[in-house]
Write a protein that holds these residues in place. Structure first.
Motif, PDB file in Angstrom:
ATOM      1  N   GLU A  33       0.571  -1.144  -0.193  1.00  0.00           N
ATOM      2  CA  GLU A  33       0.009   0.084   0.053  1.00  0.00           C
ATOM      3  C   GLU A  33       0.925   1.146  -0.100  1.00  0.00           C
ATOM      4  O   GLU A  33       2.000   1.134   0.552  1.00  0.00           O
ATOM      5  N   VAL A  34       0.703   2.334  -0.743  1.00  0.00           N
ATOM      6  CA  VAL A  34       1.077   3.402  -0.949  1.00  0.00           C
ATOM      7  C   VAL A  34       1.327   3.972   0.757  1.00  0.00           C
ATOM      8  O   VAL A  34       2.672   4.715   0.781  1.00  0.00           O
ATOM      9  N   GLY A  35       0.481   4.017   1.633  1.00  0.00           N
ATOM     10  CA  GLY A  35       0.639   4.622   3.020  1.00  0.00           C
ATOM     11  C   GLY A  35       1.960   3.989   3.522  1.00  0.00           C
ATOM     12  O   GLY A  35       2.622   4.683   4.313  1.00  0.00           O
ATOM     13  N   ALA A  36       1.901   2.669   3.545  1.00  0.00           N
ATOM     14  CA  ALA A  36       3.157   1.771   4.034  1.00  0.00           C
ATOM     15  C   ALA A  36       4.173   2.210   3.564  1.00  0.00           C
ATOM     16  O   ALA A  36       5.298   2.366   4.287  1.00  0.00           O
ATOM     17  N   PHE A  37       4.381   2.150   2.158  1.00  0.00           N
ATOM     18  CA  PHE A  37       5.511   2.628   1.644  1.00  0.00           C
ATOM     19  C   PHE A  37       6.149   4.028   1.833  1.00  0.00           C
ATOM     20  O   PHE A  37       7.151   4.163   1.932  1.00  0.00           O
ATOM     21  N   THR A  38       5.128   4.945   2.109  1.00  0.00           N
ATOM     22  CA  THR A  38       5.344   6.097   2.391  1.00  0.00           C
ATOM     23  C   THR A  38       6.231   6.226   3.640  1.00  0.00           C
ATOM     24  O   THR A  38       6.970   7.027   4.209  1.00  0.00           O
ATOM     25  N   LEU A  39       5.451   5.642   4.596  1.00  0.00           N
ATOM     26  CA  LEU A  39       5.984   5.359   6.116  1.00  0.00           C
ATOM     27  C   LEU A  39       7.409   4.864   5.915  1.00  0.00           C
ATOM     28  O   LEU A  39       8.322   5.534   6.736  1.00  0.00           O
ATOM     29  N   PHE A  40       7.628   3.750   5.062  1.00  0.00           N
ATOM     30  CA  PHE A  40       8.946   3.052   5.003  1.00  0.00           C
ATOM     31  C   PHE A  40       9.996   4.253   4.505  1.00  0.00           C
ATOM     32  O   PHE A  40      11.057   4.569   4.940  1.00  0.00           O
ATOM     33  N   LEU A  41       9.728   5.204   3.506  1.00  0.00           N
ATOM     34  CA  LEU A  41      10.484   6.364   2.988  1.00  0.00           C
ATOM     35  C   LEU A  41      10.831   7.191   3.996  1.00  0.00           C
ATOM     36  O   LEU A  41      12.013   7.453   4.261  1.00  0.00           O
ATOM     37  N   ALA A  42       9.712   7.587   4.787  1.00  0.00           N
ATOM     38  CA  ALA A  42       9.936   8.596   5.758  1.00  0.00           C
ATOM     39  C   ALA A  42      10.958   7.844   6.909  1.00  0.00           C
ATOM     40  O   ALA A  42      11.975   8.990   7.303  1.00  0.00           O
ATOM     41  N   GLY A  43      10.730   6.628   7.326  1.00  0.00           N
ATOM     42  CA  GLY A  43      11.674   6.109   8.193  1.00  0.00           C
ATOM     43  C   GLY A  43      13.084   5.880   7.948  1.00  0.00           C
ATOM     44  O   GLY A  43      13.944   6.327   8.456  1.00  0.00           O
ATOM     45  N   ALA A  44      13.182   5.928   6.420  1.00  0.00           N
ATOM     46  CA  ALA A  44      14.578   5.509   5.823  1.00  0.00           C
ATOM     47  C   ALA A  44      15.406   7.000   5.948  1.00  0.00           C
ATOM     48  O   ALA A  44      16.328   7.073   6.351  1.00  0.00           O
ATOM     49  N   LEU A  45      14.357   7.929   5.697  1.00  0.00           N
ATOM     50  CA  LEU A  45      15.113   9.587   5.725  1.00  0.00           C
ATOM     51  C   LEU A  45      15.530   9.711   7.337  1.00  0.00           C
ATOM     52  O   LEU A  45      16.567  10.297   7.512  1.00  0.00           O
ATOM     53  N   PHE A  46      14.466   9.533   8.169  1.00  0.00           N
ATOM     54  CA  PHE A  46      14.954   9.621   9.624  1.00  0.00           C
ATOM     55  C   PHE A  46      16.424   8.898  10.044  1.00  0.00           C
ATOM     56  O   PHE A  46      17.093   9.295  10.643  1.00  0.00           O
ATOM     57  N   LEU A  47      16.282   7.709   9.214  1.00  0.00           N
ATOM     58  CA  LEU A  47      17.459   6.931   9.825  1.00  0.00           C
ATOM     59  C   LEU A  47      18.718   7.217   9.225  1.00  0.00           C
ATOM     60  O   LEU A  47      19.898   7.235   9.748  1.00  0.00           O
ATOM     61  N   ILE A  48      18.589   7.790   7.989  1.00  0.00           N
ATOM     62  CA  ILE A  48      19.791   8.410   7.343  1.00  0.00           C
ATOM     63  C   ILE A  48      20.311   9.508   8.234  1.00  0.00           C
ATOM     64  O   ILE A  48      21.693   9.707   8.398  1.00  0.00           O
ATOM     65  N   PHE A  49      19.791  10.373   8.552  1.00  0.00           N
ATOM     66  CA  PHE A  49      19.929  11.547   9.206  1.00  0.00           C
ATOM     67  C   PHE A  49      20.351  11.398  10.628  1.00  0.00           C
ATOM     68  O   PHE A  49      21.326  11.765  11.210  1.00  0.00           O
ATOM     69  N   GLY A  50      19.511  10.362  11.266  1.00  0.00           N
ATOM     70  CA  GLY A  50      19.849  10.125  12.625  1.00  0.00           C
ATOM     71  C   GLY A  50      21.104   9.382  12.755  1.00  0.00           C
ATOM     72  O   GLY A  50      22.038   9.734  13.581  1.00  0.00           O
ATOM     73  N   MET A  51      21.520   8.396  11.827  1.00  0.00           N
ATOM     74  CA  MET A  51      22.758   7.866  11.844  1.00  0.00           C
ATOM     75  C   MET A  51      23.883   8.958  11.391  1.00  0.00           C
ATOM     76  O   MET A  51      25.033   8.840  12.301  1.00  0.00           O
ATOM     77  N   GLY A  52      23.656   9.902  10.645  1.00  0.00           N
ATOM     78  CA  GLY A  52      24.611  10.600  10.343  1.00  0.00           C
ATOM     79  C   GLY A  52      25.051  11.646  11.629  1.00  0.00           C
ATOM     80  O   GLY A  52      26.169  11.801  12.101  1.00  0.00           O
ATOM     81  N   PHE A  53      23.917  12.245  12.326  1.00  0.00           N
ATOM     82  CA  PHE A  53      24.242  12.862  13.369  1.00  0.00           C
ATOM     83  C   PHE A  53      25.066  12.080  14.617  1.00  0.00           C
ATOM     84  O   PHE A  53      25.956  12.427  15.138  1.00  0.00           O
ATOM     85  N   PHE A  54      24.407  10.943  14.732  1.00  0.00           N
ATOM     86  CA  PHE A  54      24.943  10.106  15.677  1.00  0.00           C
ATOM     87  C   PHE A  54      26.209   9.654  15.555  1.00  0.00           C
ATOM     88  O   PHE A  54      27.199   9.682  16.346  1.00  0.00           O
ATOM     89  N   GLN A  55      26.846   9.189  14.425  1.00  0.00           N
ATOM     90  CA  GLN A  55      28.082   8.701  14.111  1.00  0.00           C
ATOM     91  C   GLN A  55      29.123  10.069  14.237  1.00  0.00           C
ATOM     92  O   GLN A  55      30.336   9.910  14.806  1.00  0.00           O
ATOM     93  N   LEU A  56      28.575  11.401  13.591  1.00  0.00           N
ATOM     94  CA  LEU A  56      29.266  12.463  13.905  1.00  0.00           C
ATOM     95  C   LEU A  56      29.581  12.758  15.444  1.00  0.00           C
ATOM     96  O   LEU A  56      30.792  13.056  15.921  1.00  0.00           O
ATOM     97  N   GLY A  57      28.389  12.716  16.286  1.00  0.00           N
ATOM     98  CA  GLY A  57      28.502  13.073  17.545  1.00  0.00           C
ATOM     99  C   GLY A  57      29.568  11.946  18.420  1.00  0.00           C
ATOM    100  O   GLY A  57      30.224  12.347  19.370  1.00  0.00           O
ATOM    101  N   ALA A  58      29.297  10.664  17.955  1.00  0.00           N
ATOM    102  CA  ALA A  58      30.142   9.639  18.838  1.00  0.00           C
ATOM    103  C   ALA A  58      31.719   9.878  18.372  1.00  0.00           C
ATOM    104  O   ALA A  58      32.379   9.832  19.329  1.00  0.00           O
ATOM    105  N   ASP A  59      31.944  10.208  17.124  1.00  0.00           N
ATOM    106  CA  ASP A  59      33.421  10.432  16.898  1.00  0.00           C
ATOM    107  C   ASP A  59      34.149  11.483  17.691  1.00  0.00           C
ATOM    108  O   ASP A  59      35.088  11.793  18.208  1.00  0.00           O
ATOM    109  N   ILE A  60      33.161  12.680  17.956  1.00  0.00           N
ATOM    110  CA  ILE A  60      33.603  13.991  18.358  1.00  0.00           C
ATOM    111  C   ILE A  60      33.781  13.738  20.108  1.00  0.00           C
ATOM    112  O   ILE A  60      34.596  14.189  20.656  1.00  0.00           O
ATOM    113  N   SER A  61      32.717  13.146  20.425  1.00  0.00           N
ATOM    114  CA  SER A  61      32.499  12.941  22.047  1.00  0.00           C
ATOM    115  C   SER A  61      32.926  11.720  22.596  1.00  0.00           C
ATOM    116  O   SER A  61      34.029  11.555  23.532  1.00  0.00           O
ATOM    117  N   MET A  62      32.402  10.350  22.285  1.00  0.00           N
ATOM    118  CA  MET A  62      32.736   9.347  22.733  1.00  0.00           C
ATOM    119  C   MET A  62      34.281   8.720  22.424  1.00  0.00           C
ATOM    120  O   MET A  62      34.741   8.121  23.370  1.00  0.00           O
TER     121      MET A  62
END
Length: 504
Positions: A33-62
C-alpha cells in the motif's frame, strides 16, 4: 558541516541498498500500500539523518572520552581502580547503544530494561577481562577458545529456545555507540605500553566484550521462558496523506526523546565528573565535546523514531507478505542479495578493509576483502532465511562455525585474529537489527513458526561470517608470502606501529 555531510552520505550508502530492494519488490512481486511505503521512505529518511548525526557525535565525544579515560586509568597504576572504571564504563556505554534498544523492543519474553541491564553487565565484565588481557599480555586466541568453550557449556544448561536471542545480543551490543568508545579505550590503554606487542593488543576488546552479553543472556534464559511470549503481527497505521505520515512520527518524538535522555544521562555525568577531577580538556575541546553529545542525542532520537515507526514495521510486513504468497522460497535469494549489499554499505567495514590492506602491505587488497566479506555475510543471511523456512536449530550452524573460526585463529598472525573477531560487531551494524531481524520475524509469524527459535539468530550469523572470512584472507596472505621468493615476511605489528607513527 563538511564532516556532517560526510557522515550523512555514509548513512545514505547504508540505507539506500535496502530501500531500492524494497522498492523493487513492492513493484514487481509484493505489492505494498502507498501509505505503508510512504512510512517506510520517511523512516529511511529519519534513519539516514539520525545515523549521520549520531556517528559524528560519537566521533567527536565518545572517542575522545574513551581515549581520555583509558589513558587516565593506566596512569593510576591501580588494578582495582582500572577494573572498576572499565566495568562502569562498559555498563554505561552499552545502556545507550541504539542497536540494543531496537533488539530489546523485539524480544517480547523479557522486559526491555531487564534485557538491556543484563547485556550491559555482560559487556562490563568482559571489558574488564579484555583490559586485563592487555595488562598481563595473555594470548587472544587462547583466551577466546577458553571463553567460547565456557559459553557453549553454559548453553547446554540453557533452554534451546533462548540460544538465538543470546547470540543476537552479542551481535547488536558492539554497535555504533559501543565500538568507537571501546576501540578508543583500547588505544588509550595499549598506548601506555611501549613494547612491540602493544599494537596487537589494541585489537580484541570488541571480540571479548561481545562474549559477555551472550553468556549473561544464556544465564538469564534459565529464569525466563521465551516460548511463553506471544508475538503478534505488526500493524501499520492507516495513513492517507503526507500529514498523516508526519503526525505518526511527531507523536513518537516525546517517548523516544525521554528514553534517549535517560540512557545518556549516566554517560554525561561520568564525562562531567571526569573533567572536574582531571581537567583534561581545555575550553575549546570541552565545547566541541558538548556539541558532540548534542549531536549524539539528536541522532539517537531520529534513529529510534525512524526505526520503530517506519523502517522495522515495513520490514516485518514485507516478510509476512513474501511467505504468504507463492514466492516464499524467494526469501532466500532476497536474503542473499540484502546480505551482499548490507556489508558493502557499512562505513566501518570499509575502514577495516583499508586497515587490512595496509597491514598486509597490499597482498590482501580492500577489493578482495570487500568480496570475501560480502560473500560471507550474504551466505550468513541466506542461511538465516533458510532457517526461517525449515526451522533447523541454530546451533547446527553456530557450533561448526565457531570451531572453524577458533581453529584458524591458531594459524593466522595474531593481529589478524584480533581484527577478525573485532569485525563481527562491525559487520552486524544498524541495518541488521533494524530491517533483517524484523523481516525474519514477519516471515516466521506468517509461517506459524516459533519466532524465538527460528527468526532470532540472523544477527548472530552475520556477526559470525567476518570471523571466518577475514581469517581466510589471512591464510591467503600467508600462502602468498610463501610463494613470493626473496620477499621477506613483514612483521604486521611493526607495520602497524609505522602506520600509527605516520598518522601522528
Amino acid at each position: 558541516m563538511e564532516k556532517l555531510r560526510e557522515k550523512v552520505r555514509e548513512s545514505l550508502s547504508s540505507v539506500l541498498p535496502i530501500t531500492i530492494i524494497v522498492l523493487l519488490l513492492s513493484i514487481v512481486l509484493i505489492p505494498m500500500e502507498v501509505g505503508a511505503f510512504t512510512l517506510f521512505l520517511a523512516g529511511a529518511l529519519f534513519l539516514i539523518f539520525g545515523m549521520g548525526f549520531f556517528q559524528l557525535g560519537a566521533d567527536i565525544s565518545m572517542t575522545q572520552l574513551g581515549q581520555g579515560i583509558g589513558g587516565q586509568l593506566m596512569k593510576k597504576r591501580n588494578l582495582l581502580f582500572i577494573i572498576g572504571g572499565c566495568f562502569l564504563m562498559g555498563v554505561l556505554i552499552t545502556i545507550s547503544e541504539p542497536d540494543l534498544q531496537v533488539l530489546a523492543n523485539q524480544v517480547a519474553s523479557i522486559p526491555n530494561q531487564v534485557l538491556v541491564l543484563t547485556v550491559a553487565i555482560g559487556v562490563g565484565c568482559f571489558l574488564v577481562a579484555a583490559v586485563l588481557r592487555i595488562l598481563f599480555k595473555v594470548s587472544l586466541s587462547r583466551l577466546l577458545t577458553l571463553m567460547y568453550v565456557v559459553l557453549f557449556l553454559v548453553a547446554l544448561a540453557t533452554p534451546s529456545e533462548f540460544l538465538a536471542v543470546a547470540f543476537d545480543s552479542g551481535g547488536v551490543t558492539t554497535g555504533p555507540m559501543t565500538v568507537p568508545f571501546i576501540m578508543a579505550l583500547g588505544i588509550g590503554l595499549s598506548s601506555s605500553r611501549s613494547d612491540k606487542d602493544s599494537a596487537n593488543d589494541s585489537f580484541g576488546l570488541i571480540a571479548l566484550s561481545s562474549i559477555g552479553p551472550i553468556l549473561m543472556v544464556l544465564l538469564l534464559g534459565i529464569f525466563y521462558h521465551p516460548t511463553d511470549a506471544v508475538y503478534t503481527s505488526v500493524t501499520i497505521p492507516d495513513v492517507e496523506t503526507t500529514k498523516d505520515v508526519l503526525d505518526q512520527f511527531i507523536r513518537a518524538f516525546p517517548q523516544y526523546t525521554e528514553e534517549v535522555l535517560i540512557s545518556m544521562l549516566p554517560i554525561l555525568a561520568v564525562f562531567m565528573l571526569f573533567q572536574i577531577k582531571t581537567r583534561k580538556y581545555h575550553r575549546r575541546q570541552l565545547l566541541r565535546m558538548c556539541v558532540g553529545f548534542l549531536y549524539t542525542i539528536a541522532g539517537l532520537v531520529l534513529f529510534l523514531v525512524g526505526v520503530n515507526i517506519g523502517f522495522a514495521p515495513v520490514g516485518n510486513l514485507l516478510g509476512e507478505q513474501m511467505v504468504s504468497s507463492s514466492y516464499q522460497w524467494l526469501l532466500i535469494p532476497v536474503g542473499l542479495l540484502i546480505g551482499y549489499y548490507i556489508v558493502k554499505a557499512e562505513p566501518a567495514v570499509q575502514i577495516l578493509n583499508h586497515q587490512v590492506e595496509d597491514i598486509t602491505d597490499g597482498m590482501v587488497t580492500k577489493e578482495q576483502m570487500n568480496l570475501c566479506l560480502s560473500v560471507g555475510v550474504a551466505g550468513a543471511v541466506g542461511l538465516a532465511m533458510f532457517r526461517v523456512l525449515t526451522g533447523i536449530p541454530i546451533y547446527w550452524i553456530l557450533i561448526p562455525g565457531y570451531l572453524l573460526a577458533l581453529g584458524m585463529s591458531y594459524r593466522v598472525q595474531p593481529i589478524l585474529v584480533g581484527i577478525a573477531f573485532d569485525s563481527g560487531g562491525v559487520a552486524s551494524g544498524p541495518m541488521t537489527s533494524t530491517f533483517l531481524l524484523p523481516l525474519t520475524m514477519g516471515a516466521c509469524t506468517a509461517l506459524g513458526g516459533n519466532v524465538v527459535t527460528d527468526a532470532f539468530g540472523v544477527v548472530a550469523l552475520v556477526a559470525l561470517a567476518p570471523l571466518i572470512a577475514i581469517q581466510i584472507m589471512g591464510l591467503v596472505y600467508e600462502h602468498k608470502l610463501k610463494k613470493s621468493s626473496g620477499i621477506p615476511k613483514p612483521a604486521l605489528e611493526d607495520t602497524i606501529i609505522e602506520l600509527e607513527d605516520e598518522e601522528v
